[in-house]
Each structure stands twice: as C-alpha cells, then as structure tokens.
Design a protein around this motif. Structure first.
Motif, mmCIF file in Angstrom:
data_model
loop_
_atom_site.group_PDB
_atom_site.id
_atom_site.type_symbol
_atom_site.label_atom_id
_atom_site.label_comp_id
_atom_site.label_asym_id
_atom_site.label_seq_id
_atom_site.Cartn_x
_atom_site.Cartn_y
_atom_site.Cartn_z
ATOM 1 N N PHE A 415 2.988 -3.011 13.349
ATOM 2 C CA PHE A 415 1.591 -3.449 13.441
ATOM 3 C C PHE A 415 0.953 -3.399 12.047
ATOM 4 O O PHE A 415 0.056 -2.602 11.796
ATOM 5 C CB PHE A 415 0.830 -2.564 14.428
ATOM 6 C CG PHE A 415 1.306 -2.709 15.844
ATOM 7 C CD1 PHE A 415 0.717 -3.644 16.691
ATOM 8 C CD2 PHE A 415 2.366 -1.949 16.318
ATOM 9 C CE1 PHE A 415 1.162 -3.800 17.999
ATOM 10 C CE2 PHE A 415 2.825 -2.099 17.621
ATOM 11 C CZ PHE A 415 2.224 -3.033 18.463
ATOM 12 N N PRO A 416 1.438 -4.276 11.168
ATOM 13 C CA PRO A 416 1.001 -4.184 9.766
ATOM 14 C C PRO A 416 -0.499 -4.396 9.585
ATOM 15 O O PRO A 416 -1.111 -3.754 8.738
ATOM 16 C CB PRO A 416 1.798 -5.296 9.065
ATOM 17 C CG PRO A 416 2.244 -6.211 10.150
ATOM 18 C CD PRO A 416 2.395 -5.375 11.373
ATOM 19 N N ASP A 417 -1.083 -5.279 10.395
ATOM 20 C CA ASP A 417 -2.515 -5.539 10.213
ATOM 21 C C ASP A 417 -3.354 -4.325 10.594
ATOM 22 O O ASP A 417 -4.395 -4.056 10.009
ATOM 23 C CB ASP A 417 -2.952 -6.746 11.047
ATOM 24 C CG ASP A 417 -2.331 -8.019 10.500
ATOM 25 O OD1 ASP A 417 -1.965 -8.016 9.300
ATOM 26 O OD2 ASP A 417 -2.193 -8.995 11.264
ATOM 27 N N VAL A 418 -2.868 -3.612 11.604
ATOM 28 C CA VAL A 418 -3.578 -2.396 12.010
ATOM 29 C C VAL A 418 -3.632 -1.433 10.833
ATOM 30 O O VAL A 418 -4.684 -0.913 10.469
ATOM 31 C CB VAL A 418 -2.881 -1.739 13.225
ATOM 32 C CG1 VAL A 418 -3.453 -0.365 13.506
ATOM 33 C CG2 VAL A 418 -2.997 -2.644 14.453
ATOM 34 N N SER A 419 -2.474 -1.230 10.200
ATOM 35 C CA SER A 419 -2.411 -0.284 9.080
ATOM 36 C C SER A 419 -3.292 -0.736 7.934
ATOM 37 O O SER A 419 -3.989 0.078 7.313
ATOM 38 C CB SER A 419 -0.971 -0.148 8.566
ATOM 39 O OG SER A 419 -0.115 0.136 9.623
ATOM 40 N N LYS A 420 -3.257 -2.030 7.659
ATOM 41 C CA LYS A 420 -4.053 -2.517 6.527
ATOM 42 C C LYS A 420 -5.545 -2.301 6.771
ATOM 43 O O LYS A 420 -6.293 -1.907 5.876
ATOM 44 C CB LYS A 420 -3.763 -4.004 6.280
ATOM 45 C CG LYS A 420 -2.417 -4.213 5.595
ATOM 46 C CD LYS A 420 -2.323 -5.534 4.875
ATOM 47 C CE LYS A 420 -2.180 -6.660 5.850
ATOM 48 N NZ LYS A 420 -1.618 -7.885 5.273
ATOM 49 N N LEU A 489 0.418 5.391 2.811
ATOM 50 C CA LEU A 489 1.157 5.116 1.573
ATOM 51 C C LEU A 489 2.625 4.841 1.881
ATOM 52 O O LEU A 489 3.382 4.426 1.020
ATOM 53 C CB LEU A 489 1.014 6.282 0.587
ATOM 54 C CG LEU A 489 -0.353 6.378 -0.090
ATOM 55 C CD1 LEU A 489 -0.449 7.646 -0.930
ATOM 56 C CD2 LEU A 489 -0.608 5.148 -0.958
ATOM 57 N N LYS A 490 3.031 5.092 3.146
ATOM 58 C CA LYS A 490 4.401 4.787 3.553
ATOM 59 C C LYS A 490 4.478 3.448 4.276
ATOM 60 O O LYS A 490 5.522 3.080 4.791
ATOM 61 C CB LYS A 490 4.932 5.903 4.442
ATOM 62 C CG LYS A 490 5.049 7.217 3.686
ATOM 63 C CD LYS A 490 5.346 8.378 4.626
ATOM 64 C CE LYS A 490 5.124 9.704 3.899
ATOM 65 N NZ LYS A 490 4.632 10.749 4.777
ATOM 66 N N SER A 491 3.365 2.750 4.348
ATOM 67 C CA SER A 491 3.389 1.450 5.031
ATOM 68 C C SER A 491 3.666 0.340 4.035
ATOM 69 O O SER A 491 2.959 0.210 3.028
ATOM 70 C CB SER A 491 2.044 1.214 5.729
ATOM 71 O OG SER A 491 1.738 -0.162 5.764
ATOM 72 N N LYS A 492 4.671 -0.475 4.339
ATOM 73 C CA LYS A 492 5.028 -1.589 3.454
ATOM 74 C C LYS A 492 3.842 -2.521 3.292
ATOM 75 O O LYS A 492 3.518 -2.958 2.199
ATOM 76 C CB LYS A 492 6.207 -2.369 4.044
ATOM 77 C CG LYS A 492 7.549 -1.729 3.745
ATOM 78 C CD LYS A 492 8.670 -2.724 4.072
ATOM 79 C CE LYS A 492 9.483 -2.255 5.213
ATOM 80 N NZ LYS A 492 9.842 -2.710 6.380
ATOM 81 N N ALA A 493 3.224 -2.832 4.422
ATOM 82 C CA ALA A 493 2.128 -3.806 4.396
ATOM 83 C C ALA A 493 0.974 -3.321 3.513
ATOM 84 O O ALA A 493 0.385 -4.107 2.766
ATOM 85 C CB ALA A 493 1.626 -4.060 5.809
ATOM 86 N N VAL A 494 0.705 -2.029 3.583
ATOM 87 C CA VAL A 494 -0.396 -1.496 2.786
ATOM 88 C C VAL A 494 -0.050 -1.562 1.298
ATOM 89 O O VAL A 494 -0.854 -2.010 0.473
ATOM 90 C CB VAL A 494 -0.733 -0.049 3.212
ATOM 91 C CG1 VAL A 494 -1.641 0.637 2.205
ATOM 92 C CG2 VAL A 494 -1.378 -0.046 4.591
ATOM 93 N N LEU A 495 1.170 -1.152 0.977
ATOM 94 C CA LEU A 495 1.572 -1.180 -0.439
ATOM 95 C C LEU A 495 1.530 -2.600 -0.986
ATOM 96 O O LEU A 495 1.051 -2.842 -2.096
ATOM 97 C CB LEU A 495 2.957 -0.559 -0.601
ATOM 98 C CG LEU A 495 3.013 0.938 -0.276
ATOM 99 C CD1 LEU A 495 4.434 1.477 -0.382
ATOM 100 C CD2 LEU A 495 2.068 1.741 -1.175
#
Ligand code: LAN
Length: 762
Positions: A415-420, A489-495
């Motif tokens: 759920f990359p958008d959630v993390s972002k 900081l461990k989320s690919k999408a965030v990085l």
C-alpha cells in the motif's frame, strides 16, 4: 442530512449507496442503537470517505467472507482501512464520549447571543438529537457514554437541551428534570457544572468555591503554585480564575425568561431562598469520585472569608485585578500558541467566553472571531448526532499507530500510497521550533522568558496528539510519531518520493530534535509524564477541587508515556547510534527500572489512558522487552501469566470500564455486546503484548488470533464495541480507529512472530 448537500451531492450519484452503506456499517443493519451499544461506529463519516473513494474509481474490498488465512484477513483489513485515509494522510474519527463538554459550549453560545457563525440551526438540531440519544432509562445522563447517570452529566445535559430551545414539557426534559430533582436538584451537582450554571446566571457565584486568580501571583518558589499543575488542570483553572475573579455572568440573565425558568426548574427549593454560601460543598454521592479532602475544604472555607469579609476587601481590591490581568495575558498566549484551538475542549470554551468579556461583548472583535472560527474543530457528527469531542481529534496519534501496524503486518509496500500520505502527515505535524504557526503574533511568547512566564515546556522536535495547528507536543505522541517515521524510512515508496521530490524530506537533524525532546521529558523517577515533567508534589492531589476526576493535579510518570518514549529512543538509537549515545542508553536503563517499579504484584500494569489492564500490560511488556529486558525474565513472565489468566474461553479478552474506575481488573459481563464479553481491541492489546514477549503458549495465541479473525466483518472492518479510552480515572472517551489499527497490528505481529506455528489457525 448534511451528506446529501453540496459539495457531496454530485458525487453521490456516481456511487452505489447500498454498497457504501454495507462497507461503512460492515453489513450490519442496526446502525446505531444506544441501548445495545452507546458507542458510535462512526458510520456517516466512514460512509462519506468510502463514497469519495468509490467515486474516484477505486475498488473496495469484496464483501464476501472468504475462508481466510491470517494474511488474507490482514490484506483485507488494510485495504478497508486505506479507504478511510484522508488525502493529507491522517485518519480521523469520532473522539466523543464525555458528556460535560458540549453543554459548556452551549452555555458560551447562549451567553454570546447564539451566533450562527458558531453553531448554526442544523448543528443545534443535531446536538439536541445527541442529547436525546444518550438519555438513560432513569431519565439522567452519565458523565460519559457508558457511565451510570450522574448529577454532573444530567444537570449539564438538561441545561444544554433547554438553552438550545427544548421545551420544558418535552418528554426528554421532563424525564431529565425528574432525575435531577429526585437527587436533590442542581445544588448537588459537581463544581465544574456549577461553574457553567454561574456563568449562565442559573446559580449565584457565592454557591461556587473560590477560584482566586491571585494564586497566579504567588512566587514560583512557593510550594503550591498553579504553574506546577498538570497542564490540563492548569489551563482549565486559568480561565476559571479569570471568570470567577471577575464574577462574570451572562449580561441578560436578569431579564431572560428562560434563565428565570431554569432557576426555578433546577432547584427543589425556591431560588431566592437559597443561602448560596452554605451550598458550596454540596455534591451528590454519585458525582463524588474523588471527594474534596479536609485540607481543601478548609482552604475553601478560608477563601470564602477572603471573598466576603470586609476586612479582606482592601487587599482583595489590590491584588485581584492583577491576578485577572495575568490570567488574560496567559490566555492570550495560549490562544495564539494553539491557533485558537486551545489545549482542550474545556479551556477552549472558557477562554472564548473570557475573550468575549475582554472584548466587552463584541462579536466583531478579531480575537472573538478567531475563537469562533475554531469551534468547528471540536465538533463531530456521527449516527448519534453532533457532539463536542474530547480534543480536536486523535489524528496524529492514530496515524502513527496505523503505520506501525501496517509495517508489522508486512504490508507497507503493498500500500505505497498509504505510506506516502502518512509520511506527509507526520512530516507536517512535527513541531519544528518552539514557535507556532501563528508565528508573527505568537513569536513574542516563544522567547525563553515568556516560556518561563507561562510555564511552557519546549516544543521543538515533538509531535502532538492531533494536528500541527494545535501545537502542544506530548511525550508519547512524540515517541509514536518518531517510531512511525522510522518505520517509513523502510518504505521503498517513501524513499522514492523523497528522492524525486514529491515528498518532503525529514532531516536527521529533525529526528535528533525528536530524540532530544524525549530526553527532556524523562522525570527523576525514570518515567515519563504526558506533556511536561513532573513539577509538583503528590500532596497536590489533596487540593484537587474537582469531585468527578482523579489524579488531575500534577503530571505523573505513566507506564504508557514511558513505554512510547523509551521505545522510540531505543529505535532512534539503533538507527543513529552516534547521537547522544550515553545519555540515551542511560535514559533507557533508568526507564526500564521505572517500568518495573510500576508493575503490580500480579504482574499487570494499570492503564491510565485506555481501558485498562490489557492496555497497560501491553505498554509494560513492550517497554521492558524493547528496553532490553530478557523475555525470560520474571517480570515479563508474570505479565504474560496475568494476561493468560484473563483470556476467555472463546479466545478473546474483554475488560469493563470499571477496571479504570476501581483500579482493579473487571471482566466484561457475558451480556455485553453479545459476544461472551470479549472484545476486539482488548484482545488485540493482549496479543500484541504476548507476542512481544514471544509467549510460547501456542494454544492461547492461536485462540486469540482465531477470535480476531472470527470477529472481522466481511468488509475487513471490525465492530465498534465498548468505550476504549479513558482519562482521569473516571471518564471514558471514544477511539474509533482502535478497532482497525490494533487488530491489524496484533495479527501482523503474531504472524511475524509465530509464522507457520499459526498455520492451522484459519
Ligand atoms: C488525552 C488524549 C491523549 C492522551 C494520550 C496521548 C493517549 C496519553 O497517552 C497521554 C494523555 C493524553 C494526552 C490525554 C490527556 C487527557 C485528555 C487531554 C485526553 C484524554 C483527551 C481529553 C482529555 C482532556 C483532559 C479532556 C478535558 C477534560 C478535563 C478534565 C480538562
């Protein structure tokens, strides 16, 4: 129905309303039935978000209850919860529960000439609906949603209902008044209710114990000083000092027929015959959770002489105006520093009335207008009508927990958008300096001198409970916020987002600031209090003037605040081992000892901010284990034993609110919510704790996991059950995010901890 109006109406056409309803209510037809469950499941709010989600062309989770694996249950739960995330990244929810808040606002609204800019007609109708919904069969209202009726709840709710225009002959009013009069009338209500009665002109100020604004003029070294009180009590007794000191009364009280009627209705004796000064100490036993001590009673009697005896008047005339002036100045600083939200719902209302008085009753005054504009922050509409929330929300807190749960469930990348979005929200909420967003005006209050003058702790680096505009950082909110950021900081999408500039970076410096402020929060005893250090002394509690709340006078070290702060320091230290390493390690050791010192002989910890021992034990175990206590240690073992002992035959855990009130574990009765008295939130906390300790009772873990899965609704949600939050021992407060966040987190952690051992759970 506000949802059928623009700007929503046009979107409504695009979506299938039946589907929206099914998703929002978990397919249950009984939306709100206070006699079954007085807690709102937040259906209107959730429905609106789901509507928008669908209108944007997204697909919802399927409503079929499939044969599930833990993984499938988790995926569905996160998918469901992702529908409820707002564009700016936070999760919102109903944060109601207390029944003494909205009446205060209604009094303010009434006194100020019922401005529609504060509460429009529709809001008034919805608020009346709320009061009707929560009337109990005895005719009264409780101090909070699940409390038995009290004079405190009843007098205030009745007053609000009448001020909002309900007729005396209205059956709700009649039943309510019957309850109030049966129990001795409004003279028997608690002091915080009496305060509003005095403001509205329905009680004489002589009937209220003195709240001398002069106390602020005491030298800071004086053993008792209000500057050392817990910030919530301090910020409430501040406007109380101003309003009591100026003996503020609604200006039209003497000619207003409604006020005249209320004076007769509320008392069992003729209003004119009451010898007010003799009524100051009266309070109904049902309101008297924390009886006024002999010491305080004596102090109050002395103060009553100070208020009335002629010998004291020259002195009083000299110092009172100075006390009032200080209060006004302090309130102005608080208003600016919080963007007129104020620290909580009680001082919000009282500061607004004070600002109105300072402006000589001018609704066009700049500050009064800014106050009115921020009332909406506290209002919430749910299936039980409109209520005033206990805070301007729990946004930041819930969001920090949600992302940690999703992370431990291993679904952050799915759920990359959630993390972002969570990143963006946490980035925005961190308090960057000791300045606030109304920087230019508030600036002068940010200097060290003003900070000292107004007893403020530093803010820089902290996270608040709700929004950045609110701006009061809190130890555990800082801890959870920091842990949330470290997860992300461990989320690919965030990085990636940071890399390509779609997300704002959070510098190492800012994370260090977070660790720095956490270090400042640690008390001498090794524990952490809420917003500040422990400044006062235990005996301050003997001066608690409020009969309905316990432990409000000073900021104590709490198990919860300590765990959140300490574990954040641990995780920070793992990522940034070079920053203040020795101090951090020392703080962690001291904190671990503190947690152990708080553990009860039965292995449990009392939970101060949610219900109750299941919550406390989770914080206790998590804190110990993450701070390096071996999982095989006696402390950890005993704590697990405590939980295992309270597991129910159906695999769940369920605690009654009276646990908090009586400080003694109370199991939910079988009849509660029809499920053997277990509940999803309690069960999730217990499982989080047991899996943190890697408890090896697989049968217990499996049963618990199975219970959570069984209770999951077809859409991925869980049902809203009993009131989860609590404050000051005696007041419940609703958290609607907990039923999603904690089951996700617990299932995720059990899966990660026990892996294939859980295999046959489904
Ligand atoms: C809260 C909400 C958040 C809560 C946690 C962060 C969860 C907790 O760990 C520390 C204490 C804190 C900050 C907390 C303290 C008491 C509050 C502010 C509340 C429960 C929200 C409402 C309550 C406040 C005191 C209500 C107004 C009533 C008075 C008696 C002033």
């Amino acid at each position: 129905d506000m949802w059928t109006q623009e700007p929503y109406k046009s979107k409504l056409k695009a979506v299938d309303e039946k589907l929206v309803h099914e998703l929002a209510s978990g397919g249950r037809s009984d939306s709100f039935n206070p006699s079954v469950n007085p807690n709102s499941a937040d259906i209107p709010y959730r429905a609106q978000l789901i509507r928008e989600y669908l209108a944007a062309g997204n697909s919802p989770p399927s409503l079929k209850k499939e044969p599930q694996s833990v993984q499938a249950a988790l995926r569905k739960a996160v998918h469901y919860y992702s529908m409820l995330q707002r564009d700016d990244g936070h999760w919102g929810g109903d944060y109601g529960g207390p029944h003494f808040l909205m009446p205060g606002l209604v009094v303010a609204w009434y006194i100020m000439g019922k401005p529609k800019s504060m509460l429009d007609d529709e809001s008034i109708e919805l608020m009346k609906h709320y009061i009707r919904c929560h009337q109990q069969s005895d005719g009264g209202w409780g101090t909070h949603l699940e409390s038995p009726s009290t004079q405190f709840g009843s007098v205030l709710m009745y007053l609000a209902l009448r001020l909002m225009g309900a007729d005396k002959e209205d059956p709700t009013c009649q039943k309510g008044l019957h309850f109030i009069r049966l129990h001795g009338g409004a003279l028997m209500t608690a002091s915080w209710a009496k305060f509003y009665l005095c403001l509205a002109g329905c009680m004489h100020w002589d009937g209220h114990n003195s709240v001398p604004p002069e106390m602020w003029l005491l030298p800071n070294w004086f053993p008792f000083h209000p500057g050392r009180m817990w910030c919530h009590a301090r910020m409430v007794y501040l406007p109380m000092g101003y309003l009591y000191g100026s003996r503020y009364v609604y200006t039209e009280a003497e000619t207003d027929t409604l006020i005249k009627d209320l004076r007769q209705e509320l008392y069992i004796q003729p209003y004119e015959s009451i010898d007010w000064i003799k009524t100051r100490h009266m309070v109904a036993p049902m309101d008297n959770y924390s009886p006024i001590s002999k010491l305080m009673e004596t102090a109050q009697n002395l103060l009553a002489r100070y208020e009335t005896w002629t010998v004291f008047q020259p002195l009083k005339n000299l110092v009172r105006p100075r006390g009032i002036k200080f209060c006004a100045e302090y309130m102005a600083a608080e208003d600016l520093q919080t963007n007129f939200i104020d620290i909580g719902p009680v001082n919000k209302v009282l500061n607004m009335i004070s600002a109105y008085d300072v402006a000589n009753g001018n609704l066009e005054d700049h500050n009064v207008k800014r106050h009115i504009a921020r009332v909406a922050d506290y209002m919430w509409v749910a299936e039980d009508g409109m209520k005033m929330k206990g805070y301007n929300g729990s946004q930041c807190w819930d969001t920090s927990f949600a992302v940690q749960g999703i992370y431990e469930a291993g679904l952050m990348d799915e759920f990359p958008d959630v993390s972002k979005r969570v990143w963006a929200y946490l980035e925005r909420c961190q308090i960057l300096s000791t300045e606030t967003s109304m920087a230019t005006e508030a600036y002068k209050y940010e200097s060290a001198a003003y900070r000292a003058r107004f007893y403020r702790h530093i803010s820089k680096g902290g996270w608040p409970f709700s929004t950045s505009a609110h701006g009061w950082p809190i130890s555990d909110c800082t801890g959870e916020g920091l842990k949330g950021v470290l997860c992300l900081l461990k989320s690919k999408a965030v990085l990636e987002g940071i890399e390509n500039g779609t997300l704002k970076a959070i510098s190492t410096r800012r994370l260090e600031d977070a660790a720095n402020i956490l270090l400042t929060y640690q008390n001498e005893d090794g524990g952490f209090a809420t917003y500040e250090n422990n400044r006062g002394f235990g005996w301050y509690e003997d001066l608690n003037p409020s009969e309905v709340f316990g432990s409000i006078m000073i900021d104590y070290s709490y198990c919860e605040c300590s765990m959140a702060s300490l574990t954040a320091l641990v995780e920070f230290h793992e990522t940034f081992p070079d920053h203040r390493s020795d101090e951090i390690c020392h703080a962690i050791d001291k904190g671990r000892d503190f947690l152990k010192s708080l553990q009860r002989p039965d292995g449990s910890w009392y939970g101060s901010w949610a219900c109750c021992f299941c919550y406390g034990v989770w914080f206790g175990i998590e804190g110990l284990v993450k701070c390096g206590e071996p999982k095989t240690s006696q402390s950890v073992k005993k704590a697990c034993q405590f939980l295992l002992h309270h597991q129910r035959p159906n695999g769940g855990w369920g605690e009654d609110f009276t646990s908090c009130y009586d400080k003694d574990y109370a199991a939910n009765g079988m009849e509660v919510y029809g499920d053997d008295g277990s509940g999803v939130v309690n069960t999730a906390w217990a499982l989080l704790a047991l899996s943190a300790a890697e408890c090896d009772d697989m049968e217990a873990i499996r049963k618990g996991v199975r219970y959570l899965m069984k209770r999951q609704l077809p859409c991925g949600d869980w049902p809203q059950e009993g009131i989860a939050g609590v404050f000051n021992r005696a007041c419940g407060i609703t958290y609607t995010a907990y039923r999603n966040v904690f089951p996700i987190w617990a299932l995720g952690r059990c899966k990660a901890t026990y892996g294939t051992l859980l295999a046959d759970t489904a």
